[in-house]
Design a protein around this motif. Structure first.
Motif: not given
Length: 697
Positions: A318-322, A325-332, A343-345, A376-381
């Protein structure tokens, strides 16, 4: 006179002695000082409420206030007691304390006054949606009866006023077809007279109309300089529309909070520029991490899946785990944000967005744990990943190709699978969904291939889970609001058992969207026909079984409840006057705040680890009071070592036993039997008793 006119439009004032009163500075956000550097990003107030902890609420607000103070700011445009989360589709529910007036009131807030319960059609603009223009002009009007207004929406402001609130923001909508910021019933009668509010009323953005007289004479104390111009205000004074007494009242109200908080002592620093090196954070990161962990709710935990033990192979999804690309202060975006964030919220949007110094996503502390424990840690973000086993999605390097793994492949190779979900919304546009198809497909796909799938959710409001909650391989669900800069650390602290979860839901999670009774209103007339029956009051009245009830929260240990002590029974009833007899003061009649009964219970930790219980007291009123089935009227968070016990006392104030009588226009007490139940949620009762009240006068 010129100084008074300068004061009420937020200008600095210079006296004849060359002494200057600097204009009061207003800045957004309860999570941190918005648009400044070297500040902290705290957990969202909805996360703070989930802790059900009086001391934690105070400590965080104190820490936030200290950062605003050191940045030279006097008024924080937060937190909010309205939204009261009337509908789960309201996109700003994360900025509030939940739909229960009692819990909301003890947390307190200052915006938005009053009945501001959705974003759709909040102002007249090109994005307004009204399928029937003949129904009237926008913004929408929230229309409700007097009993509902008092018992639900006005209730929290009694607490806020009593506890020293110095400023109130009037909303940009209408109430009963009059703009909030020029509604004399709301501002002059209910707020300033009935509640005894002594402070300043100032408008939200776009909330003040172009009519200077309507806002000035009906209760607004601070206004826009292009509307309350010197020439216009002098003309209103000259023709008697605006009295000098009213102008004096406005001037005093603009100053009373400033002097009550002793900001005139000359110690507060001046406001620096946004990027100036003025670091006000102190050690607040530790508090943020601690409270973030304490605010997480353990919804489900089959076979003691949590806390995690030493893990051999872990998959993270999940994208929320990582990270984005830019941030974290990109304006929402202030409008149309969500429905999920790739991304992580950790913070809200619009005027609810804080300014990160940094952000810890869960993947970072998970990697640290893996390095320490040999995992052993694998991820799909990615939430909508579609690669299948064996597909080559990454370009060749030096003649080689990299194989992109699938959800199924990564999950099947893991002993533990962590799936991270979020739900994002914020100011400007209401929610369009309470679950997400991509995320739910991801959960089901992972669970189909991993027999120990743990789901972590951070959301701004209710997020439904019935697409997968009964899947045999979904062993645990950890659920919470937005947790600020230390979010990933807080989550991982709970996952590994460094912190025993003690959060409890501040709203109901249903099985179906249709179980809720209030949707978004798309016309300019929004009638609150449900009355006080929102969230658990509605579920109880309609006998609807929720997936997880209001107040629900599990722990890594267990608690027992016993020895309910009731001070007033049939043989020894509580005697009260029907109507309050005290004098009017800040917060209404003085005796509304008298403690009239103390109910106690013994709580014991009967499990194998230390933890914190959150016993909750609910009251059922006599039929004559015309109240919901039962209502929250007490709670306490108590930490207990294994085998230890404590006596928890719930003080009941006169107002906690009161209902609003429309005819008398007072809070009255009904004589009769009050059902008392104490347990771990609005549906989980461990003990019960009866409180007997006899009224007179």
């Amino acid at each position: 006179m010129d100084q008074k006119l300068d004061l009420i439009i937020g200008s600095s004032v210079t006296s004849g002695k060359n002494e200057t009163f600097s204009a009061i500075v207003f800045v957004n956000e309860d999570m941190g000082v918005q648009d400044f550097n070297y500040v902290s990003v705290f957990i969202l107030v909805s996360a703070l409420a989930i802790m059900w902890d009086h001391d934690a609420i105070y400590q965080q607000v104190k820490a936030v206030g200290s950062e605003f103070y050191k940045k030279g700011i006097q008024v924080v445009n937060r937190p909010t007691s309205q939204f009261l989360d009337r509908t789960p589709w309201d996109d700003r529910n994360g900025e509030a304390f939940g739909p229960d007036p009692y819990l909301n009131g003890l947390a307190t807030g200052l915006t938005h006054f009053l009945l501001y319960e959705q974003e759709t059609n909040r102002t007249k603009n090109a994005n307004s949606i009204d399928p029937n223009p003949a129904t009237g002009p926008l913004p929408y009007s929230s229309n409700t009866d007097d009993k509902t207004l008092h018992e639900a929406y006005l209730w929290p402001f009694y607490d806020a006023v009593k506890n020293g609130m110095g400023a109130v923001m009037c909303a940009m909508i209408k109430v009963n077809n009059t703009l909030s910021c020029e509604n004399s019933d709301l501002l002059l009668q209910q707020l300033k007279t009935e509640l005894g509010f002594p402070g300043v009323v100032y408008p939200d953005t776009k909330a003040q109309s172009s009519s200077a007289s309507d806002s000035a004479t009906n209760g607004e104390d601070y206004g826009a300089s292009n509307i309350w111009t010197t020439s216009v205000m002098n003309a209103l004074l000259a023709n008697g529309t605006l009295s000098e007494a009213r102008l004096n009242d406005m001037s005093i109200r603009n100053l009373i909070g400033y002097y009550n908080a002793h900001l005139d002592n000359g110690l507060q620093p001046a406001e620096p520029s946004d990027g100036a090196w003025v670091d006000v954070r102190g050690n607040h990161s530790k508090l943020i991490r601690k409270y973030g962990a304490q605010s997480m709710v353990l919804l489900k935990n089959e076979n003691n899946a949590l806390p995690l033990k030493k893990v051999r192979r872990m998959g993270v999804f999940g994208a929320h785990a990582g990270f984005i690309v830019g941030g974290p202060n990109a304006e929402i975006s202030i409008a149309g944000s969500g429905p999920t964030y790739q991304s992580h919220l950790g913070t809200g949007t619009g005027s609810g967005q804080a300014s990160y110094p940094y952000l810890v996503a869960p993947l970072v502390p998970l990697i640290v744990r893996a390095s320490e424990e040999g995992t052993i840690l694998n991820w799909i973000l990615q939430d909508n990943y579609t690669a299948s086993a064996g597909s080559s999605l990454i370009p060749s390097v030096a003649g080689s190709t990299f194989v992109a793994p699938s959800y199924a492949e990564t999950a099947s190779d893991s002993d533990v699978c962590l799936v991270f979900l979020n739900a994002l919304s914020g100011e400007g546009k209401d929610r369009t969904e309470l679950y997400n198809a991509d995320q739910d497909t991801m959960v089901k796909t992972v669970a189909d291939n991993c027999n120990n799938t743990i789901v972590v959710i951070n959301t701004i409001g209710p997020r439904l889970v019935d697409q997968w909650i009964e899947h045999a391989n979904v062993t645990a669900v950890l659920y919470g609001s937005l947790l600020g800069q230390e979010s990933g650390n807080s989550i991982v602290d709970v996952l590994y058992g460094d912190v025993n979860p003690s959060g409890h839901l501040t709203y109901t999670i249903p099985k179906n969207e249709s179980d809720y009774n209030v949707d978004i209103c798309y016309t300019s007339q929004c009638n609150f026909t449900e009355g006080v029956y929102i969230d658990y009051r509605h579920f109880d009245a309609s006998n609807i079984t929720p997936r997880y009830p209001f107040g629900h929260g599990l722990s890594y240990t267990s608690f027992s409840y016993s020895d309910l002590t009731m001070p007033h029974s049939q043989s020894r009833p509580l005697h009260l006057s029907t109507a309050p007899t005290g004098h009017r003061t800040v917060g209404g009649y003085s005796d509304l705040w008298d403690t009239v009964a103390n109910i106690s219970i013994t709580v014991k930790n009967i499990g194998k680890v230390n933890g914190a219980a959150v016993p909750q007291l609910y009251l059922g009123f006599p039929e004559s009071a015309q109240q919901p089935v039962r209502q929250l009227r007490g709670f306490e968070r108590v930490e207990l070592a294994t085998g230890k016990q404590a006596v928890v006392t719930f003080p009941l104030r006169r107002r906690d036993l009161s209902y609003w009588d429309v005819g008398a226009q007072k809070w009255l007490v009904a004589g009769g039997e009050y059902e008392v139940v104490v347990g771990e949620s609005s549906r989980d009762f461990a003990v019960n008793g009866t409180l007997v009240v006899r009224t007179h006068g």
